[in-house]
Each structure stands twice: as structure tokens, then as C-alpha cells.
Write an enzyme that holds these catalytic residues in place. Structure first.
Site, mmCIF file in Angstrom:
data_model
loop_
_atom_site.group_PDB
_atom_site.id
_atom_site.type_symbol
_atom_site.label_atom_id
_atom_site.label_comp_id
_atom_site.label_asym_id
_atom_site.label_seq_id
_atom_site.Cartn_x
_atom_site.Cartn_y
_atom_site.Cartn_z
ATOM 1 N N MET A 118 0.802 -1.223 0.000
ATOM 2 C CA MET A 118 0.000 0.000 0.000
ATOM 3 C C MET A 118 0.838 1.276 0.000
ATOM 4 O O MET A 118 0.303 2.374 0.023
ATOM 5 C CB MET A 118 -0.906 0.018 1.247
ATOM 6 C CG MET A 118 -1.834 -1.172 1.355
ATOM 7 S SD MET A 118 -3.039 -1.231 0.014
ATOM 8 C CE MET A 118 -3.989 0.245 0.338
ATOM 9 N N ARG A 119 2.170 1.132 -0.002
ATOM 10 C CA ARG A 119 3.012 2.325 0.110
ATOM 11 C C ARG A 119 2.814 3.265 -1.077
ATOM 12 O O ARG A 119 2.803 4.494 -0.916
ATOM 13 C CB ARG A 119 4.484 1.922 0.248
ATOM 14 C CG ARG A 119 5.398 3.109 0.530
ATOM 15 C CD ARG A 119 6.815 2.675 0.846
ATOM 16 N NE ARG A 119 6.938 2.181 2.214
ATOM 17 C CZ ARG A 119 7.332 0.955 2.532
ATOM 18 N NH1 ARG A 119 7.611 0.084 1.574
ATOM 19 N NH2 ARG A 119 7.441 0.596 3.794
ATOM 20 N N ALA A 120 2.642 2.723 -2.273
ATOM 21 C CA ALA A 120 2.464 3.575 -3.453
ATOM 22 C C ALA A 120 1.200 4.411 -3.326
ATOM 23 O O ALA A 120 1.199 5.609 -3.660
ATOM 24 C CB ALA A 120 2.404 2.711 -4.716
#
Length: 355
Positions: free
Chosen positions: A253-255
Site C-alpha cells: 500500500m506504500r504507493a
């Protein structure tokens, strides 16, 4: 034999920073650095490209824009203790206090930490850098004792891909990234040469020429930082960022989170009171370029690839699929969509409803 001391007066060395507003032909680089300066929690900027593409020049120019911001360079030969600092636990025996000897992360607080050839740093140093850049906090530990201090800085890492790559796990932890190339347009190359030669000949004159633009941009960055807490993300913007990440095929989910923070920083920089899907579109490639699996093309979520088409129910003899059927998944049931609409398009709200 004693060597006589030479009493030679030394002139203080000064190094003027190239004006940020005088950079030529690097709009994406300028945008990425400004967004990271507005919200250091984005996690820094990784700049990849050959030598002589203004990587270090742009990083120094950014620090000159931020009021009172230090510019700290991390040497390749630095140790982990030099980076994060050390604890002097021996003082406990003398006066009962543990003293912190600050490192480069403490010196960079409120400014820019520049790492040239970050791909050649030991992984332990890169881990510590990225942890502090994302959290704004540095933790120093020794013999079971730990201390923390604020370490909010803009991390700018540069690398030449010909000298080796970063491990994917570390690459993913940089917030934004971009790849620079040598200019191929003769007019643009001439403009770069003219600006560089003018600065080398008379940096004060060029500084004066760009002083008003520099002041305006510096004030805009400060105002944008102050405006960040007042800006929120609507459900439409959240879904749009999620659609971009799904279309790119990134892991985790970092993007998504980086896209949202960068979109908010862009809206704040442009003085708007809300974050829009267009802001996500403007920053998406900066957040996705280094996370997208190899071979996955860069395209907006409004265009679906065949591999991402919603699965079709198999036809049965003498029977048609129910008209109200909809693809299922982690996002739940989606309303029926026009023929040819992908699942990602449906999530992001494509096609738009007619008035």
C-alpha cells in the site's frame, strides 16, 4: 629540523547555490523536490541518471529555498554511528546521565540530507536513512538504552544505474523517483549551457536576477507546509489513487499512500483548498515508476489492459448470465458497467456519468 610556520592569510571559502528557479529542462525534478520539501513524510526523492544531469545542483538549490535549512551530505564511507549518533553510557557511572552524541541525521533536521550514489551505501545505512525520512524520528540505541530525537528532513538520493541498482525492498521505500536523461534538443542544451556559464562567471548577478522568483517560491513552499493539515482526501480521490496502484500492479500500500501525500502537497503548493483526482494524476508516475513491475506499461487507470479485464461468467447452454451480475473482489460488489469497462475503471468511476 623545525619547519617554519608560514603565516599566510586564508580567505573564507563560500559556495553560492545555483538558483532553483534557474534550472532548465527539468520540470519533473523540480516538482518532485518541491513536493518532498512541502511534506518530508513522503519519504524522499530518488534521482537516477548519468553524470552531469544537475542532480546535486538541484538538491543544493532546494536547500537554499528553505529558510534556515542546512544542507548535509552523507559520505559513502560514513559509519552507522556517524549517521544516527551514539550514546555515551559511561557517563551514567559518573553523574547518572546518558548523553547523546548527535549524528548527521540530527544535523540535517529541518533541511536537506543529500546522498550521492545511494546505491553504493551499505543496506544498514540506507535502512536507517529511510526509516528516519519517513517517520521524522531518529532512534539511537546502545546496550539496551535508547533515545529519540526529531529528524525531519528532505532526503535526496542520487544514483547512476550503470554503477549498480538498489535492492527492490529499499527502492520501494523511497517516496518519489524519476530518471533523468541527457538533453537531446540542441536549443535546450544551449539554454542549459548559457545558464551554467552565466552562474560560473557571476553567481551574484544570476542570484540577483532570480531573487524575486526565489522569494516567491520560498514563500509558496512555506505556505504550502502550513496548509497541509487543512487538506483532506475525498473518497473519490482515495479510489482514484487505489485504481492507479492496481493498474500499475504494485505490491503493498506504500504507493497509494505516497500518491495521496504527494497529491495533497501539490494542491497545497497551488493554493487550492481540496485535493482532486487530477492532483493524483499529476504525481502518479513519480510514485509508481520505481515500484511498477518490469514490463508493466505506464498508463492511467482509465485504460485497462487485457490481463486486467473483469472476468466474464461462462456461458451455459440455453442460459444467459443474470443482467445484474457484477465482478466481486476486495472492494465488494460493483454496479453493472457498460460493456468493455474494466474492474479498475469501475472502481475509479469510469466512464463518467452523463449530466
Amino acid at each position: 629540523m623545525n619547519t617554519p610556520e608560514l603565516n599566510i592569510p586564508l580567505e573564507p571559502a563560500t559556495r553560492a547555490a545555483f538558483p532553483f528557479t534557474a534550472l532548465v529542462g527539468q520540470p519533473q525534478l523540480q516538482r518532485a523536490l518541491q513536493l518532498a520539501a512541502i511534506d518530508p513524510g513522503i519519504g524522499g526523492v530518488l534521482i537516477s541518471g548519468p553524470r552531469g544531469t544537475a542532480k546535486s545542483t538541484a538538491a543544493r538549490a532546494l536547500a537554499a529555498l528553505l529558510p534556515g535549512a542546512p544542507f548535509v551530505t552523507l559520505p559513502l564511507a560514513a559509519s552507522l554511528e556517524q549517521l544516527v549518533g551514539t550514546l555515551n553510557v559511561e557517563d551514567v557511572l559518573r553523574d547518572g546521565r546518558v548523553r547523546l552524541a548527535p549524528g548527521l541525521l540530527a544535523r540535517a533536521h529541518g533541511g536537506v540530507l543529500y546522498v550521492d550514489e545511494v546505491n553504493l551505501l551499505p543496506d544498514a545505512l540506507v535502512d536507517a536513512l529511510l526509516d528516519a525520512a519517513a517517520s521524522g524520528v531518529n532512534t539511537v540505541e546502545r546496550d539496551g538504552i535508547s533515545r529519540q530525537h526529531a529528524a525531519r528532513f528532505v532526503l535526496v538520493g542520487t544514483m547512476n544505474p550503470e554503477e549498480g541498482e538498489l535492492r527492490p525492498q529499499l527502492l520501494d521505500r523511497f517516496g518519489l523517483s524519476l530518471v533523468l536523461a541527457n538533453p537531446v534538443d540542441a536549443a535546450q542544451r544551449s539554454a542549459i549551457l548559457r545558464a551554467r556559464l552565466g552562474f560560473d562567471e557571476n553567481p551574484e548577478a544570476m542570484g540577483a536576477q532570480h531573487a524575486e522568483q526565489q522569494r516567491a517560491l520560498s514563500a509558496a513552499l512555506v505556505a504550502a507546509r502550513e496548509a497541509l493539515p487543512r487538506l483532506t482526501w475525498s473518497d473519490e480521490v482515495l479510489q482514484h489513487a487505489a485504481a492507479w496502484a492496481m493498474e500499475a500492479g504494485v505490491d503493498g500500500m506504500r504507493a497509494d499512500l505516497v500518491m495521496l501525500r504527494a497529491a495533497r502537497a501539490l494542491a497545497a503548493l497551488e493554493g487550492r483548498g481540496e485535493v482532486t483526482p487530477a492532483d493524483v494524476d499529476a504525481v502518479a508516475e513519480l510514485a509508481l515508476a520505481h515500484r511498477r513491475p518490469e514490463g508493466n506499461p505506464a498508463q492511467p487507470p482509465s485504460v485497462g489492459s487485457p490481463a486486467q479485464q473483469a472476468p466474464q461468467a461462462p456461458e451455459r447452454p440455453q442460459e444467459k448470465p443474470p443482467a445484474a451480475s457484477a465482478p466481486q473482489g476486495d472492494w465488494g460488489a460493483l454496479p453493472a458497467q457498460p460493456e468493455g469497462t474494466t474492474k479498475v475503471q469501475a472502481i475509479a468511476g469510469w466512464p463518467p456519468k452523463k449530466a
